[in-house]
Scaffold this active site. Structure first.
Site, PDB file in Angstrom:
ATOM      1  NE  ARG A 134      -1.971  -1.756   3.548  1.00  0.00           N
ATOM      2  CZ  ARG A 134      -2.397  -1.955   4.790  1.00  0.00           C
ATOM      3  NH1 ARG A 134      -3.623  -1.582   5.128  1.00  0.00           N
ATOM      4  NH2 ARG A 134      -1.621  -2.508   5.694  1.00  0.00           N
TER       5      ARG A 134
ATOM      6  CE  LYS B 264       0.833  -2.438   9.445  1.00  0.00           C
ATOM      7  NZ  LYS B 264      -0.365  -2.732  10.301  1.00  0.00           N
TER       8      LYS B 264
ATOM      9  CE1 TYR C 128      -5.405   2.168  10.488  1.00  0.00           C
ATOM     10  CE2 TYR C 128      -4.328   1.718   8.393  1.00  0.00           C
ATOM     11  CZ  TYR C 128      -5.479   1.948   9.119  1.00  0.00           C
ATOM     12  OH  TYR C 128      -6.694   1.965   8.490  1.00  0.00           O
TER      13      TYR C 128
ATOM     14  CG  HIS D  44      -1.975  -1.235  15.181  1.00  0.00           C
ATOM     15  ND1 HIS D  44      -3.322  -1.254  15.505  1.00  0.00           N
ATOM     16  CD2 HIS D  44      -1.912  -1.149  13.835  1.00  0.00           C
ATOM     17  CE1 HIS D  44      -4.035  -1.187  14.396  1.00  0.00           C
ATOM     18  NE2 HIS D  44      -3.216  -1.118  13.379  1.00  0.00           N
TER      19      HIS D  44
ATOM     20  CD  GLU E 234      -3.463   2.756  15.642  1.00  0.00           C
ATOM     21  OE1 GLU E 234      -2.546   2.675  16.481  1.00  0.00           O
ATOM     22  OE2 GLU E 234      -3.277   3.164  14.465  1.00  0.00           O
TER      23      GLU E 234
ATOM     24  CG  ASP F  32      -3.311  -4.960  13.659  1.00  0.00           C
ATOM     25  OD1 ASP F  32      -4.207  -5.274  14.467  1.00  0.00           O
ATOM     26  OD2 ASP F  32      -3.545  -4.386  12.576  1.00  0.00           O
TER      27      ASP F  32
END
Length: 375
Positions: free
Chosen positions: A15, A75, A94, A96, A118, A270
């Site tokens: 991505r 990411k 993101y 996490h 998120e 994740d």
């Protein structure tokens, strides 16, 4: 503002954080956009597409980090990127954090401003920047589960939808949110017998109303889960507690009660995973086996369908990214309470409760940071 779009370097992550259409929107607002050469190739966007939209290309990831005030990616940064991040640099991606102590301490040390997709949260508790990827991962989960139930891939050798005269597979979905709902739609479409578990009776009522007849709902508790896993051919973990570690609903000792060759797909991996034996895997090596149960625990499932995923993600993130670029992160977060909840780490301080609790770190009130900066 100067925006940087690096090429993702996580294993098999295809991505990209901004599409050419997104670049054009940034340029329309007067911002400068640097895109790393080849950043969009995995999603089907060429360097020429970006240049045509008004981006400037840079050859290396270090060049992009070196120029940008705001990094927009997909990411979380990985170890090779840590040293590229500057104090005060805004990272919008993101993260996490609750699943990685190493990443959390690295971002504290770099004193970056980490705004996590998120945990951006609307007043109705929905997570607008997580929803599109949850939809993709939810729809992929039965697809991957069906594949790994095949005997050559060490599964039970059962067809998800069965055939006339042969019962379909039993699919157990833990969690009735966005991931679980999308997983149930696809699993039901395959023809499987599906059970969705959740702790919200209101949500179970809603699902009971909208799902086809081969989907049943059941209240989630330890007793019911232990009974259900004995019949399950495929278990899909779809539990989410925003910004915090997922609870272990399927523990190691439960695996002995599962059918040999059963498959678990833990979409929550994740965030630490809701199946205790799951640890993150990659698209390169997606599965492992414990107690004859096949574990599929890829932490970036949507990366396998990057064209769909990138468009779905940027449809959601771009309006927020443009607000951050137009106003600066402090002013944008002061004006937008939903965006403010996306702040996880600021200038070496943890400002999101779930992250602080996950690693036993002190929690700083984000309002104090914003008010101080504003003053």
């Amino acid at each position: 503002m100067i925006i940087g779009v690096p090429k993702e370097i996580k294993n098999n992550e295809n991505r990209v954080g901004v599409t050419p259409a997104g670049v054009a929107e940034f340029r329309k607002s007067g911002h400068t956009v640097y895109v790393q050469t080849g950043a969009g190739e995995g999603s089907g966007f060429s360097d020429a597409d970006y240049e045509q939209a008004g981006a400037m290309l840079l050859p290396t990831i270090a060049d992009v980090y070196g120029q940008a005030e705001m990094i927009v990616k997909v990411k979380e940064p990985i170890q090779e990127e840590y040293q590229l991040i500057r104090e005060g640099q805004l990272l919008f991606t993101y993260f996490h954090f609750a699943s990685s102590e190493e990443l959390t301490h690295a971002m504290i040390e770099r004193k970056a401003t980490c705004l996590a997709y998120e945990t951006v949260e609307l007043p109705n508790r929905s997570l607008p920047l997580l929803v599109p990827m949850s939809e993709v991962a939810g729809r992929m989960a039965p697809q991957e589960g069906a594949k790994y139930l095949e005997k050559p891939l060490k599964g039970r050798g059962i067809l998800l939808g069965g055939v006339p005269g042969v019962r379909p597979a039993n699919v157990l979905i833990l969690g009735g949110g966005v991931v679980g709902t999308n997983a149930a739609k696809v699993a039901a479409g395959f023809g499987a017998q599906v059970t969705i578990m959740d702790i919200s009776l209101n949500r179970l009522r809603e699902l009971d109303d909208i799902m086809p007849k081969n989907v049943v709902t059941q209240y989630s508790n330890d007793y019911n889960i232990r009974a259900a896993i004995k019949e399950a051919d495929l278990i899909i973990g779809a539990v989410l507690i925003p910004g915090a570690k997922a609870p272990h609903l399927v523990t190691r000792d439960m695996l002995k009660d599962m059918k040999p060759g059963a498959v678990v797909v833990d979409v929550a991996v994740d965030q630490g995973g809701c199946i205790e034996t799951c640890t993150p895997t990659t698209h390169e090596n997606p599965t492992f086996i414990i107690d004859d149960v096949v574990h599929y625990c890829v932490a970036n499932m949507p990366g396998a369908v990057p064209y769909t995923s990138t468009l779905a993600l940027t449809n959601a993130t771009l309006p927020y990214a443009i607000k951050l670029a137009n106003l600066g992160w402090r002013e944008a977060c002061l004006r937008d309470a939903s965006l403010r909840l996306g702040l996880n780490v600021v200038n070496g301080e943890v400002v999101y409760k779930g992250v602080a609790e996950a690693w036993g770190l002190p929690l700083t009130n984000v309002s104090k940071i914003l008010e101080h900066a504003h003053a």
